[in-house]
Motif scaffolding. Structure first.
Motif, mmCIF file in Angstrom:
data_model
loop_
_atom_site.group_PDB
_atom_site.id
_atom_site.type_symbol
_atom_site.label_atom_id
_atom_site.label_comp_id
_atom_site.label_asym_id
_atom_site.label_seq_id
_atom_site.Cartn_x
_atom_site.Cartn_y
_atom_site.Cartn_z
ATOM 1 N N GLU A 1 0.816 -1.220 0.000
ATOM 2 C CA GLU A 1 0.000 0.000 0.000
ATOM 3 C C GLU A 1 0.847 1.267 0.000
ATOM 4 O O GLU A 1 0.306 2.380 0.031
ATOM 5 C CB GLU A 1 -0.933 -0.039 1.220
ATOM 6 C CG GLU A 1 -1.974 -1.145 1.051
ATOM 7 C CD GLU A 1 -2.564 -1.646 2.350
ATOM 8 O OE1 GLU A 1 -2.152 -1.187 3.428
ATOM 9 O OE2 GLU A 1 -3.431 -2.535 2.285
ATOM 10 N N GLU A 2 2.163 1.123 -0.033
ATOM 11 C CA GLU A 2 3.046 2.297 -0.089
ATOM 12 C C GLU A 2 3.256 2.698 -1.557
ATOM 13 O O GLU A 2 3.449 1.830 -2.426
ATOM 14 C CB GLU A 2 4.416 1.961 0.525
ATOM 15 C CG GLU A 2 4.384 1.684 2.009
ATOM 16 C CD GLU A 2 4.209 2.946 2.851
ATOM 17 O OE1 GLU A 2 4.314 4.066 2.295
ATOM 18 O OE2 GLU A 2 3.953 2.815 4.041
ATOM 19 N N GLY A 3 3.255 4.011 -1.809
ATOM 20 C CA GLY A 3 3.434 4.498 -3.186
ATOM 21 C C GLY A 3 4.708 3.981 -3.829
ATOM 22 O O GLY A 3 4.740 3.686 -5.036
ATOM 23 N N VAL A 4 5.740 3.849 -3.011
ATOM 24 C CA VAL A 4 7.036 3.452 -3.564
ATOM 25 C C VAL A 4 6.967 2.064 -4.207
ATOM 26 O O VAL A 4 7.708 1.768 -5.134
ATOM 27 C CB VAL A 4 8.127 3.522 -2.464
ATOM 28 C CG1 VAL A 4 7.942 2.418 -1.427
ATOM 29 C CG2 VAL A 4 9.518 3.474 -3.044
ATOM 30 N N TYR B 1 4.593 0.946 -6.105
ATOM 31 C CA TYR B 1 4.105 1.075 -7.485
ATOM 32 C C TYR B 1 5.179 1.650 -8.402
ATOM 33 O O TYR B 1 5.334 1.221 -9.544
ATOM 34 C CB TYR B 1 2.814 1.907 -7.502
ATOM 35 C CG TYR B 1 1.770 1.173 -6.705
ATOM 36 C CD1 TYR B 1 1.038 0.144 -7.278
ATOM 37 C CD2 TYR B 1 1.611 1.415 -5.335
ATOM 38 C CE1 TYR B 1 0.158 -0.608 -6.527
ATOM 39 C CE2 TYR B 1 0.735 0.677 -4.582
ATOM 40 C CZ TYR B 1 0.013 -0.345 -5.175
ATOM 41 O OH TYR B 1 -0.843 -1.101 -4.435
ATOM 42 N N GLU B 2 5.920 2.633 -7.901
ATOM 43 C CA GLU B 2 6.992 3.210 -8.723
ATOM 44 C C GLU B 2 8.063 2.177 -9.007
ATOM 45 O O GLU B 2 8.531 2.011 -10.140
ATOM 46 C CB GLU B 2 7.632 4.400 -8.009
ATOM 47 C CG GLU B 2 6.716 5.589 -7.891
ATOM 48 C CD GLU B 2 7.450 6.793 -7.309
ATOM 49 O OE1 GLU B 2 8.676 6.901 -7.498
ATOM 50 O OE2 GLU B 2 6.798 7.605 -6.649
#
Ligand SMILES: Cc1ncc(C[n+]2csc(CCOP(=O)(O)OP(=O)(O)O)c2C)c(N)n1
Length: 326
Positions: A149-152, A154-155
């Motif tokens: 669930e952390e944005g990192v 997905y990046e």
């Protein structure tokens, strides 16, 4: 792992080492000689051992705050782990890291970090380096369901997909992020594998309490990675038995539905591995004895070892190699 054993028994022996080590840490923790937080993964051993048994020593791994099992499964040194938890100079990070910051490049265990999601791009960067250097190594990123669930994530996962990097995202889905269940954090019916597949990862799910099933799935994933077919997300359903952080049971807090812990404990991955390995009582007794001797020795050594010298306080702040590590 002990290559003289058949693979299932080798996995059993490693799971036994991890379980008994963490139980010993839990027992000794209230003595306050380990002055770092500990996140124990009792109940989750099959995931760590199954994944690592599909990796070569030259493959790299990174991990999270809950990293003891990953470190030991990757071939990490028990003495160096226990010394690290005691803040001693003989620890795998020279006593500077504690439980959440294990690193031992001799066994391809680059780092574990306390910030959720923090090690994901580090593992992806390692895979990029392996690919650019023409090495056939893979990079394994251990992460929890919360880290997805952390944005990192997905990046980093997108970058890995674009460049078809040899990354195994080994996700231990233990259903909770501290006290928050997955059902309160994700819309009903949305699987983590669907999220991962949505960004282009090859995503599969496996019973994370079955070390043999995990080893099979991880073996298939690693073959896929070595063929250059792009990153894989392996979701392993499992369960943490003890509190999120610390040596105790916190079931009385009521954040998990009544009976849920017991249902998972009935599916104990260690007992399951004992059954499928078909070992005799004598074999098991002998293995228990060897493991407990190793653990006792590790604690004695750690307690007797010196703390880092005060004059070394600034060592390692910049890129200086740890003694004995490449
Ligand atoms: C960026 C960040 N946010 C919050 C925290 C506090 N925190 C520590 S562990 C954790 C839960 C992580 O859950 P998960 O990734 O599923 O791993 P698990 O603890 O279940 O093994 C949280 C929220 C943190 N360390 N870092």
């Amino acid at each position: 792992m002990n290559t003289e054993l058949n693979p299932a028994r080798a996995r059993l022996e490693r799971m036994l080492l991890i379980r008994r080590t963490e139980e010993a840490i839990a027992r000794a923790y209230p003595d306050q000689r380990m002055r770092c937080p500990v996140h124990l993964s009792i109940g989750q051993e099959a995931a760590a051992v199954g994944v690592c048994s599909a990796l070569e020593a030259s493959d790299q791994a990174v991990s999270t705050h809950r990293s003891h099992a990953h470190y030991l499964a990757k071939g990490g040194d028990l003495d160096a782990l226990i010394a690290e938890l005691h803040g001693k100079a003989s620890g795998c990070c020279g006593g500077r890291g504690g439980s959440m910051h294990l690193s031992d490049r001799r066994v391809g265990f680059l780092a574990s970090t306390a910030i959720v999601g923090n090690s994901i791009p580090v593992g992806v960067g390692m895979a990029l380096a392996q690919q650019r250097r023409g090495l056939h190594g893979v990079s394994c990123v251990f992460l929890g369901d919360g880290a997805v669930e952390e944005g990192v994530f997905y990046e980093a996962a997108n970058f890995a997909a674009v460049h078809r990097l040899p990354v195994l995202f080994a996700c231990e889905n233990n259903l909770y992020s501290v006290y928050s269940p997955l059902s309160k954090r994700q819309p009903q019916g949305r699987a983590l594998t669907a999220l991962a597949a949505g960004i282009g990862l090859h995503a599969v799910s496996v019973d994370g309490n079955d070390a043999e099933a995990v080893a099979d799935a991880a073996g298939t994933a690693v073959a896929h990675l070595r063929e250059g077919r792009g990153p894989v997300f392996l979701e392993m359903a499992t369960y943490r038995w003890l509190e999120h952080c610390g040596p105790f049971d916190d079931d009385h807090l009521g954040y998990r539905p009544a009976g849920e812990l017991q249902r998972w404990q009935e599916r104990d991955p260690l007992q399951h591995q004992i059954r499928v390995s078909m070992v005799s009582d004598d074999w098991l007794e002998d293995a228990e004895r060897r493991v407990s001797q190793r653990i006792r020795h590790a604690f004695e050594q750690a307690l007797a070892a010196p703390f880092p010298a005060p004059e070394s306080a600034f060592d390692g702040l910049y890129a200086t190699a740890l003694e004995g590590q490449p």
